[in-house]
Design a protein around this motif. Structure first.
Motif, PDB file in Angstrom:
ATOM      1  N   LEU A 384      38.040  38.665  37.807  1.00  0.00           N
ATOM      2  CA  LEU A 384      38.603  37.698  38.747  1.00  0.00           C
ATOM      3  C   LEU A 384      38.084  36.288  38.489  1.00  0.00           C
ATOM      4  CD1 LEU A 384      38.702  39.678  42.121  1.00  0.00           C
ATOM      5  CD2 LEU A 384      40.459  39.424  40.364  1.00  0.00           C
ATOM      6  N   ALA A 385      36.819  36.165  38.093  1.00  0.00           N
ATOM      7  CA  ALA A 385      36.280  34.835  37.788  1.00  0.00           C
ATOM      8  C   ALA A 385      37.023  34.207  36.618  1.00  0.00           C
ATOM      9  CB  ALA A 385      34.789  34.935  37.479  1.00  0.00           C
ATOM     10  N   ALA A 386      37.405  35.025  35.649  1.00  0.00           N
ATOM     11  CA  ALA A 386      38.067  34.511  34.451  1.00  0.00           C
ATOM     12  C   ALA A 386      39.576  34.366  34.619  1.00  0.00           C
ATOM     13  CB  ALA A 386      37.765  35.428  33.269  1.00  0.00           C
ATOM     14  N   MET A 387      40.200  35.243  35.413  1.00  0.00           N
ATOM     15  CA  MET A 387      41.661  35.337  35.384  1.00  0.00           C
ATOM     16  C   MET A 387      42.335  35.269  36.747  1.00  0.00           C
ATOM     17  SD  MET A 387      41.992  38.296  32.448  1.00  0.00           S
ATOM     18  CE  MET A 387      43.732  37.960  32.184  1.00  0.00           C
ATOM     19  N   ALA A 388      41.594  35.003  37.823  1.00  0.00           N
ATOM     20  CA  ALA A 388      42.201  34.993  39.155  1.00  0.00           C
ATOM     21  C   ALA A 388      43.336  33.978  39.255  1.00  0.00           C
ATOM     22  CB  ALA A 388      41.137  34.710  40.218  1.00  0.00           C
ATOM     23  N   ASP A 389      43.154  32.799  38.674  1.00  0.00           N
ATOM     24  CA  ASP A 389      44.204  31.770  38.746  1.00  0.00           C
ATOM     25  C   ASP A 389      45.483  32.246  38.064  1.00  0.00           C
ATOM     26  OD1 ASP A 389      42.490  30.118  40.102  1.00  0.00           O
ATOM     27  OD2 ASP A 389      41.880  28.974  38.324  1.00  0.00           O
ATOM     28  N   THR A 390      45.311  32.941  36.935  1.00  0.00           N
ATOM     29  CA  THR A 390      46.486  33.483  36.231  1.00  0.00           C
ATOM     30  C   THR A 390      47.155  34.573  37.060  1.00  0.00           C
ATOM     31  OG1 THR A 390      45.440  33.039  34.098  1.00  0.00           O
ATOM     32  CG2 THR A 390      47.259  34.620  34.119  1.00  0.00           C
ATOM     33  N   PHE A 391      46.351  35.464  37.633  1.00  0.00           N
ATOM     34  CA  PHE A 391      46.912  36.510  38.495  1.00  0.00           C
ATOM     35  C   PHE A 391      47.709  35.897  39.644  1.00  0.00           C
ATOM     36  CE2 PHE A 391      43.079  39.385  37.321  1.00  0.00           C
ATOM     37  CZ  PHE A 391      43.707  39.776  36.145  1.00  0.00           C
ATOM     38  N   ILE A 392      47.126  34.876  40.280  1.00  0.00           N
ATOM     39  CA  ILE A 392      47.776  34.249  41.439  1.00  0.00           C
ATOM     40  C   ILE A 392      49.084  33.577  41.029  1.00  0.00           C
ATOM     41  CG2 ILE A 392      47.560  32.383  43.123  1.00  0.00           C
ATOM     42  CD1 ILE A 392      44.538  33.049  43.235  1.00  0.00           C
ATOM     43  N   ALA A 393      49.055  32.836  39.914  1.00  0.00           N
ATOM     44  CA  ALA A 393      50.270  32.139  39.464  1.00  0.00           C
ATOM     45  C   ALA A 393      51.384  33.135  39.133  1.00  0.00           C
ATOM     46  CB  ALA A 393      49.939  31.280  38.242  1.00  0.00           C
ATOM     47  N   ASN A 394      51.031  34.206  38.439  1.00  0.00           N
ATOM     48  CA  ASN A 394      52.043  35.217  38.089  1.00  0.00           C
ATOM     49  C   ASN A 394      52.573  35.923  39.328  1.00  0.00           C
ATOM     50  OD1 ASN A 394      51.648  34.609  35.388  1.00  0.00           O
ATOM     51  ND2 ASN A 394      50.247  36.322  35.014  1.00  0.00           N
TER      52      ASN A 394
END
Length: 467
Positions: A384-394
């Motif tokens: 989540l620290a590395a990819m939360a923004d990507t998860f949220i955008a998708n």
């Protein structure tokens, strides 16, 4: 090559753990072997600056919980409270439902906020006594405890106070009750399929004529109760109830007593700097420690004569078990930190990001990183620290609520994290006196069921839109 190095370190550690070797010895060997093959100049700095730092940090936070949990479990055992509860359980639900009874006890404790590690220490005396009286193979105890403590109440059921359900709140702006329908469906799926599997394993053993096991060869067996008479079941249950209630109450009260932080100046010679404690980061652990002390005091009040006679010898073995369990888990924590700092780990994370579906991407990423690090909370935190923004955008592009992201991440963290090198697995086997060869098969089966449940709730969301 960097990916193969990370994979080799992981496979090596799982292999030696499965073969029964000490991870206290082999976790640093596996981690530093990977560092040696990546950049030999970093072996010493990684060992002292990362592996030992994370290992000692884990012990600093959690050793008191392991210690008090082990002592509490031992007092429950020598007081005869475990035997009393088991006798009452058999009368109420029958000997053939021993597994269901243990799953329920584990679930109540973990959903009440008791640490998973504490549950292992506290429930094992009950499980051993109940399985022995029901003549169910002891090797099925770890799988049963894993189902009750490491699955649906850890991260599936809405509102659970376990850390795996708390971490996503900071990334998605949700609360612990996120996606209550999906979480409940996932929890029910795990309970039904998990209990069906364990009951099938029990029936196969019964048809083969396999009983609890030969007392001469079994390890870490609870000491037989030699008091005059057993306590009333309600009295025997009281310490467990007190731990759950006190944990809940102290979790609410401690932040109010101390605020966000608390500082003091040590009374020593010279001009020492103030010691500042960030209460928000430690309040949950203080609450568990206080709850366990209250539970221990409750046992002492109601069974002090019996406990006093065996306190010295009983607590010696409990302390030894706590030391071993905490050091095993801390070594795993250090291993995970080192592996997560290597270039090969980033390659794994980047490759997982190529999965097109947002929820499947998140689920596979979180559960894979949890498996590599051997930690549900560690793997999820890294993902989540590395990819939360990507998860949220998708997810926003696909119209997926943040609550669904929360529940999928939480449940996925508790899937493949329980590979052979996982600290909780090693603790569970150490406490029960069993080896990977004897009992890991059933833990892994529960792991598979738990992982399938994540994709079951993803499918449910896409088919129904329920949250």
């Amino acid at each position: 090559m960097s990916f193969l190095i990370v994979l080799a370190a992981l496979v090596f550690l799982m292999y030696v753990a499965y073969r029964g070797h000490s991870v206290i010895l082999f976790a640093p060997i596996a981690a530093l072997g990977a560092v040696l093959l990546t950049d030999p100049s970093l072996v010493a700095p990684m060992f002292t600056g990362l592996f030992m730092d994370k290992m000692v940090g884990f012990l600093k936070l959690y050793f008191p919980v392991f210690l008090l949990g082990a002592v509490f479990g031992k007092l429950i055992e020598i007081s005869g409270f475990s035997k009393s509860i088991v006798a009452a359980t058999i009368r109420v639900v029958g000997a053939q439902r021993a597994m269901l009874s243990i799953v329920i006890v584990c679930a109540l404790l973990t959903y009440g906020g008791v640490s998973l590690f504490v549950v292992v220490f506290a429930v094992y005396p009950f499980a051993a006594e109940l399985f022995r009286q029901s003549d169910i193979p002891k090797r099925l105890i770890p799988g049963t405890i894993a189902l009750g403590a490491f699955t649906f109440t850890m991260d599936a059921l809405p509102g659970t106070p376990q850390i795996q359900n708390i971490i996503p709140t900071a990334f998605f702006g949700t609360d612990t009750w996120a996606a209550p329908v999906l979480g409940t469906i996932g929890g029910v799926f795990i309970i039904i399929v998990g209990l069906s599997y364990l009951d099938w394993r029990r029936r196969v053993a019964q048809l083969a004529g396999e009983g609890y096991g030969d007392p001469a060869t079994l390890l870490n067996e609870p000491a037989p109760f030699i008091g005059e008479r057993l306590a009333h079941p309600l009295v025997a249950l009281l310490p467990l109830v007190m731990v759950g209630v006190a944990n809940l109450v102290l979790t609410r009260l401690i932040p109010g007593w101390y605020g966000d932080s608390h500082s003091f100046i040590p009374a020593v010679v010279g001009n020492p700097a103030p010691v500042v404690q960030e209460v928000a980061k430690i309040a949950a652990i203080w609450a568990v420690m206080g709850a366990l002390l209250i539970g221990i005091a409750t046992v002492m009040v109601f069974a002090w004569k019996t406990v006093f006679r065996h306190f010295a010898e009983g607590t010696k073995s409990a302390i030894g078990g706590a030391l071993l369990a905490s050091m095993n888990t801390a070594s795993e924590y250090g291993f995970g930190a080192v592996i997560a700092a290597l270039p090969g780990f980033l390659l794994v994370a980047d490759a997982l990001g190529a999965i097109p579906d947002p929820l499947v991407n998140e689920a596979v990423t979180v559960t894979a990183l949890a498996g590599i690090t051997g930690s549900a909370s560690g793997g999820m935190s890294i993902a989540l620290a590395a990819m939360a923004d990507t998860f949220i955008a998708n997810a926003e592009a696909a119209g997926i609520p943040m609550e669904v992201l929360h529940r999928v991440a939480s449940m996925a963290s508790g899937g493949m994290d329980t590979l052979p090198h996982n600290g909780a697995v090693i603790t569970l086997l150490a406490v029960t006196g069993l080896t990977h060869r004897q009992a890991y098969k059933d833990i892994f089966a529960i792991t598979i069921i738990k992982t399938i449940a994540v994709f079951a709730i993803i499918a449910t969301f896409y088919l129904t839109g329920w949250v």
